[in-house]
Scaffold this motif. Structure first.
Motif: not given
Length: 218
Positions: A18-25, A76-77, A81-87
């Motif tokens: 919940r705090v750190f949800p899984k980031v989509p690939d 998904l974007l 919660f976070s993304t590997p590169i700029d949104r």
């Protein structure tokens, strides 16, 4: 491990999710979307080479499937919660990849319309081939972001060469077209040539985005 330990571990895992949800690939998502765009560009080449009704029908479905890719990726974007590169880079890539498919679909629809009612010509085929070459290179670049982002530079260079060839063919086609005395044909052909050029503009944005991402990852 005791039942208490198992329960505590499960509880901790749920809290962490919940705090750190899984980031989509997102790299895989972009790879899949760009591969679909490549398929659509192939259908455009097929249509321009043979005026194939089957290719035209497949492009209709490709456009719908492209919308599904876009909606899924944007959803998904937005929820990530976070993304590997700029949104912003992800958003730009998702939108403009879909616009290439929309352009391919619109070109064929316009050529079949009662207003234009055009058959493909040599210039249309040549521009479609260069567009496909550029899309294929960009798709390869997006496809390697998760494993070999540095290699995306070479793919971007290939796409840039294809785009320059498309632009050159567009200019030559217009120059030849304006030698025609049939003003109705000039108007109709110019519209399709311009739409093919605009598809190249969308591809250029995707290619620039690819390079931006490569720079930030490397």
């Amino acid at each position: 491990m005791s039942d208490v330990d198992i329960a505590a571990s499960s509880f901790t895992r749920r809290i962490m999710q919940r705090v750190f949800p899984k980031v989509p690939d997102f790299f895989a998502l972009l790879a899949a979307q760009s591969a679909h765009v490549n398929d659509a560009a192939s259908l455009l080449v097929e249509y321009m080479g043979s005026d194939s009704q089957q290719a035209s029908k497949k492009l209709v479905e490709a456009e719908r499937e492209g919308d599904r890719h876009k909606v899924r990726n944007l959803t998904l974007l937005n929820e990530a919660f976070s993304t590997p590169i700029d949104r912003e880079d992800l958003h730009r890539a998702i939108i403009n990849l879909d616009e290439i498919i929309n352009s391919c679909h619109s070109i064929v629809v316009e050529m079949h319309s009662e207003v234009l009612a055009l058959k493909p010509d040599k210039a249309c085929l040549e521009m479609a081939v260069y567009l496909k070459a550029g899309v294929e290179a960009v798709a390869a670049g997006y496809g390697r972001l998760g494993s070999d982002p540095q290699g995306g530079r070479a793919d971007a260079e290939k796409a840039d060469k294809a785009l320059k060839s498309l632009a050159r063919t567009y200019r030559c086609a217009l120059a030849e077209l304006f030698n025609d005395n049939d003003f109705h044909n000039i108007f109709r052909r110019k519209e399709i040539y311009t739409q093919l050029s605009r598809a190249g503009d969308r591809l250029n944005i995707c290619n620039s985005t690819l390079l931006d991402i490569v720079v930030k990852l490397c």
